[in-house]
Design an enzyme around this catalytic site. Structure first.
Site, PDB file in Angstrom:
ATOM      1  N   HIS A 247       0.751  -1.537   0.148  1.00 35.03           N
ATOM      2  CA  HIS A 247       0.266  -0.185   0.202  1.00 35.03           C
ATOM      3  C   HIS A 247       0.945   1.495   0.350  1.00 35.03           C
ATOM      4  CE1 HIS A 247      -3.754  -2.568   0.823  1.00 35.03           C
ATOM      5  NE2 HIS A 247      -2.301  -2.582   2.528  1.00 35.03           N
TER       6      HIS A 247
HETATM    7  O1  RIB Z   1      -5.227  -0.487   4.673  1.00 34.84           O
HETATM    8  C1  RIB Z   1      -4.057  -0.011   4.701  1.00 34.84           C
HETATM    9  C2  RIB Z   1      -3.038   0.699   5.470  1.00 34.84           C
HETATM   10  O2  RIB Z   1      -3.392   0.781   6.891  1.00 34.84           O
HETATM   11  C3  RIB Z   1      -2.131   1.281   4.939  1.00 34.84           C
HETATM   12  O3  RIB Z   1      -1.374   2.173   5.591  1.00 34.84           O
HETATM   13  C4  RIB Z   1      -1.536   0.147   6.466  1.00 34.84           C
HETATM   14  O4  RIB Z   1       0.516   0.568   7.090  1.00 34.84           O
HETATM   15  C5  RIB Z   1      -2.275   0.358   7.389  1.00 34.84           C
HETATM   16  O5  RIB Z   1      -1.886   1.798   7.614  1.00 34.84           O
END
Ligand code: RIB
Ligand code: CA
Length: 317
Positions: A247
């Site tokens: 992500h």
């Molecule tokens: O949903 C994914 C996000 O939530 C990413 O930033 C992961 O690190 C968590 O913080």
């Protein structure tokens, strides 16, 4: 000879988290394009006491113990903290052998650092890169409304639309943890680029991609491979996918090679009232309302190019 370009000055706001960690390594390995003014930590994946420690661990893995790391908010603006140890492990960085960082945590609160840094800088010269709940950013905007117009751009990871939620059927984790903060940021008027699950779920680790990082045979590459070996298992079991979504590095990769990404400038609003859909990012992708566009909603990525960039840059550390 390519023309020298001035590096973009950024503040990374983060809740490490293995994917946050890869984003930090990518940023610290890219000084031509990115100048990290500071790292502000927020409660999210794990409590603040761990996110601020993990950020310093990653800076030391990158060989950047001179970077200023700050602790920000230990909770959302007005709700109890929700964490994600089931994804990231109890430490938040499960996978590799961890160590006690030697570099200091700054005394100044991360929210104050954001405020003072923006106040001291020329307008539109600093980009904010939130990788966790938006609590610190919103708290800074509430405490110092004068800084909002100073921000060059906010490029953040969060939200979801066609991909639906990952913490509830409707909401993505970063937004769900602090929906009031997200609402403040999305309504701030700042230029926003968002990396929702719609794009991050196309940036999946694979065995080959992880082994390419391990084969760098440097500290950053091996540490990252060990983090991702642990991190990917949750999403592989949940979605039956080949790997886990990387992500947060999408935010940093966008600053370095924006051409890897495509999206649409649309209106995005946050559900803050309904228990059923709390934290949902209501993205008007088909422009069926007259609500003004307020965010570049990124929907696609060249995944091979994305992982090639990460591997090439981590080789430098
Ligand atoms: O949903 C994914 C996000 O939530 C990413 O930033 C992961 O690190 C968590 O913080
Ligand atoms: Ca994160």
């Amino acid at each position: 000879m390519t023309a020298p370009t001035t590096a973009r000055k950024i503040i990374i706001d983060t809740d490490p988290g293995q994917d946050d960690a890869v984003a930090l390594l990518l940023a610290l390995a890219s000084p031509e394009e990115i100048e990290v003014l500071g790292i502000t930590c927020v409660a999210g994946n794990v409590p603040l006491s761990l996110t601020q420690k993990n950020a310093r661990i990653i800076c030391e893995v990158a060989g950047c113990a001179d970077i200023k790391v700050f602790a920000g908010r230990d909770a959302p603006l007005s709700r109890a903290l929700v964490t994600a140890e089931e994804v990231h492990g109890k430490t938040g960085l499960d996978g590799p052998d961890l160590f006690e960082p030697q570099m200091p945590l700054q005394d100044e609160n991360g929210v104050d650092f954001i405020i003072q840094t923006l106040r001291a800088a020329p307008a539109k010269t600093i980009t904010l890169c939130p990788l966790g709940p938006l609590s610190n950013i919103a708290a800074a905007f509430q405490a110092a409304p004068d800084i909002v117009e100073k921000v060059q751009e906010i490029v953040f990871m969060g939200g979801a639309y066609f991909e639906v939620g990952n913490i509830t059927p409707a909401a993505e984790f970063n937004i769900y943890v602090d929906p009031e903060a997200a609402d403040i940021v999305l309504k701030s008027g700042v230029q926003i680029t968002m990396m929702p699950l719609d794009v991050t779920h196309k940036a999946l680790t694979t065995r080959a991609r992880i082994e390419a990082l391990r084969d760098l045979n440097n500290r950053a590459g091996i540490f990252t491979a060990e983090m991702l070996d642990f991190f990917e298992r949750f999403d592989m079991e949940k979605y039956g996918s080949e790997g886990g979504p990387l992500h947060d590095p999408c935010v940093i990769a966008y600053l370095i090679q924006p051409e890897l990404f495509t999206g649409r400038h649309i209106n995005v609003e946050i559900e803050t009232q309904s228990d059923l859909t709390l934290g949902m990012t209501v993205a008007d992708w088909w422009r069926v309302t007259d609500r003004s566009p307020n965010a570049m909603f990124i929907g696609d990525v060249d995944a091979d190019g994305f992982f090639d960039l990460i591997t090439e840059r981590l080789a430098r550390l």
